[in-house]
Design a protein around this motif. Structure first.
Motif, short mmCIF file in Angstrom:
data_model
loop_
_atom_site.label_atom_id
_atom_site.label_comp_id
_atom_site.label_asym_id
_atom_site.label_seq_id
_atom_site.Cartn_x
_atom_site.Cartn_y
_atom_site.Cartn_z
N ARG A 72 7.99 -6.25 -2.60
CA ARG A 72 7.59 -7.62 -2.66
C ARG A 72 8.04 -8.38 -1.52
N ASN A 73 9.16 -8.23 -1.00
CA ASN A 73 9.93 -9.04 0.15
C ASN A 73 8.93 -8.84 1.09
N VAL A 74 7.88 -7.80 1.25
CA VAL A 74 6.98 -7.88 2.66
C VAL A 74 6.16 -9.15 2.48
N LEU A 75 5.81 -9.48 1.49
CA LEU A 75 5.05 -10.97 1.18
C LEU A 75 5.90 -12.07 1.44
N ALA A 76 7.13 -12.25 1.39
CA ALA A 76 7.89 -13.30 1.90
C ALA A 76 7.87 -13.18 3.54
N HIS A 77 8.14 -11.82 3.98
CA HIS A 77 8.19 -11.50 5.63
C HIS A 77 6.77 -11.90 6.17
N VAL A 78 5.85 -11.79 5.46
CA VAL A 78 4.42 -12.16 6.19
C VAL A 78 4.31 -13.76 6.11
N ASN A 79 4.81 -14.22 4.94
CA ASN A 79 4.78 -15.77 5.06
C ASN A 79 5.65 -16.52 6.30
N SER A 80 6.54 -15.94 6.48
CA SER A 80 7.36 -16.45 7.65
C SER A 80 6.64 -16.14 9.21
N LEU A 81 5.81 -15.05 8.98
CA LEU A 81 4.93 -14.68 10.27
C LEU A 81 4.03 -15.37 10.60
N ILE A 82 3.10 -15.73 9.53
CA ILE A 82 1.82 -16.35 9.64
C ILE A 82 1.54 -17.60 9.16
N GLY A 83 2.35 -17.88 8.36
CA GLY A 83 2.39 -19.19 7.65
C GLY A 83 1.49 -19.13 6.30
N SER A 84 1.51 -18.18 5.68
CA SER A 84 0.82 -17.93 4.59
C SER A 84 1.73 -18.52 3.22
N ASP A 85 0.96 -18.65 1.92
CA ASP A 85 1.95 -18.91 1.00
C ASP A 85 1.65 -18.26 -0.14
N PHE A 86 1.93 -16.70 -0.07
CA PHE A 86 1.97 -15.69 -0.98
C PHE A 86 3.24 -16.26 -2.08
N ASP A 87 2.92 -15.96 -3.29
CA ASP A 87 4.12 -16.29 -4.16
C ASP A 87 4.45 -14.67 -4.60
N PRO A 88 5.45 -14.09 -4.11
CA PRO A 88 6.00 -12.63 -4.54
C PRO A 88 5.90 -12.54 -5.83
N ARG A 89 6.22 -13.50 -6.72
CA ARG A 89 6.67 -13.44 -8.26
C ARG A 89 5.29 -12.99 -8.76
N GLN A 90 4.19 -13.31 -7.91
CA GLN A 90 2.87 -12.98 -8.75
C GLN A 90 2.27 -11.83 -8.43
N TRP A 91 3.14 -10.80 -7.94
CA TRP A 91 2.55 -9.44 -7.65
C TRP A 91 3.45 -8.24 -8.30
N ARG A 92 2.72 -7.40 -8.72
CA ARG A 92 3.37 -6.38 -9.40
C ARG A 92 3.58 -5.17 -8.63
N HIS A 93 4.59 -4.33 -8.34
CA HIS A 93 4.86 -3.24 -7.53
C HIS A 93 4.36 -2.05 -8.31
N ARG A 94 3.49 -1.13 -7.58
CA ARG A 94 2.85 0.03 -8.11
C ARG A 94 3.12 1.27 -7.03
N ALA A 95 3.59 2.32 -7.52
CA ALA A 95 3.74 3.54 -6.85
C ALA A 95 3.51 4.56 -7.37
N PHE A 96 2.58 5.41 -7.00
CA PHE A 96 2.19 6.78 -7.69
C PHE A 96 1.74 7.93 -6.40
N PHE A 97 1.77 9.22 -7.18
CA PHE A 97 1.57 10.17 -6.07
C PHE A 97 -0.01 10.40 -6.18
N ASN A 98 -0.49 10.72 -5.14
CA ASN A 98 -1.89 10.90 -4.90
C ASN A 98 -1.93 12.25 -4.27
N PRO A 99 -2.34 13.34 -5.54
CA PRO A 99 -2.24 14.80 -5.13
C PRO A 99 -3.34 15.17 -4.06
N VAL A 100 -4.45 14.44 -4.12
CA VAL A 100 -5.67 14.92 -3.18
C VAL A 100 -5.34 15.10 -1.73
#
Length: 324
Positions: A223-251
């Protein structure tokens, strides 16, 4: 094969909203506006992201760092004999420089060049390295090897060892990995070599736990990547409104990390923006798990010659030495 670009490619540094370099803004916004929105994993590493990643490496689920360190202790003498002493060690993505310290000591290295997109964090790490190894000529270069690098002109061109631990090569799709490996080969120059860590295939449960730990540190890192992007491009992402997902893609034999919108999101930045539906994802990282024969084939495609490899007792991880 791609060559080293003629000029140092400096990373986007955090600046007042809307003031990041034009090419960095374009790279980030183009990826966010693609049908499958994405953010390059190199933008994980502002100061906070670098600190969170160091915390990840100490988590019980994150086997990679412990396994690589145990491998380097077990096979350190053989690796040093294969590499040779008195090397100029160049580490892209150097981060804390902890692994480089042990390697430089073992090789009696004469020079070290740490390269990292998080330039401020790197400066402190290289200062600590100089204190630990007073005879080492250690430099910090802020930059992004994927865009090409030019090292300080007084760095010797002979006996270079490009050191790329931590299996970061897995973040790149195979064609991108070959291109990056070819850049590393050019950086090593004639007579040089590459020492690289790769994460090997293993049980899915082990992989997924390593990228979605119980304490939620990896989720905070993602989620911290959204805060970093905000500082780089002036966006207004709210990191609290995003859920972390991680999974293995066997293909394709890779871990995927995503950020998933908890609800409808309207994100704006100077000159543009995007609406995200609930459940829509931003793809933030891949981590390929290459079988060793497949990875040595990528090295050959990149122009490396003979290779030698070492693995841990479980066959979970490998360190490969490849001659340029």
């Amino acid at each position: 094969m791609p060559a080293i670009a003629p000029s140092l490619a400096l990373p986007c540094q955090a600046q007042p909203a809307g003031q990041a370099r034009a090419e960095c803004r374009s790279e980030i916004t183009d990826a966010l506006l693609a049908p499958q929105a994405s953010i390059s994993p190199k933008y994980f590493y502002d100061r906070r992201g670098s600190e969170l990643f160091e915390a990840i490496t100490r988590l019980p689920e994150y086997y990679l760092t412990r396994t690589e360190r145990a491998l380097m202790r077990r096979h350190g003498r053989a690796i040093a004999e294969a590499v040779g002493a008195g090397r100029v060690v160049i580490e892209p993505g150097a981060g804390s420089c902890d692994k480089a310290r042990d390697l430089c000591r073992r090789l009696a290295a004469t020079h070290f060049v740490g390269v990292d997109i998080s330039a401020d964090y790197l400066q402190g790490a290289v200062a600590r390295l100089r204190a630990a190894l007073p005879g080492l000529d250690a430099r910090a270069v802020g930059g992004d090897i994927t865009a090409g690098l030019r090292l300080p002109p007084d760095i010797p061109g002979q006996r270079r060892l490009v050191f790329y631990p931590g299996s970061s090569i897995g973040n790149f799709d195979p064609p991108q990995a070959v291109a990056l490996l070819a850049q590393m080969r050019a950086l090593a120059q004639g007579g040089g070599a590459l020492l690289i860590g790769i994460d090997l295939p293993k049980p899915r449960a082990v992989l997924e736990a390593a990228y979605d730990d119980a304490a939620g540190v990896t989720a905070a890192f993602n989620r911290n990547v959204l805060a970093h992007v905000n500082s780089l491009i002036g966006s207004d992402f709210d990191p609290r409104q995003w859920r972390h997902r991680a999974f293995f893609n066997p293909v394709v034999s890779r871990i995927e990390m995503h950020l998933e919108a908890l609800g409808p999101q309207r994100v704006r930045w100077p000159g543009g923006g995007r609406d995200f539906a609930a459940g829509e994802r931003i793809h933030t990282e891949n981590s390929y798990k290459h079988p060793l024969p497949a990875f040595t084939a990528l090295l050959r495609q990149a122009g490396f010659a003979s290779t030698q490899s070492w693995t841990d007792a479980r066959g979970w991880y490998a360190v490969v030495h490849a001659r340029a």
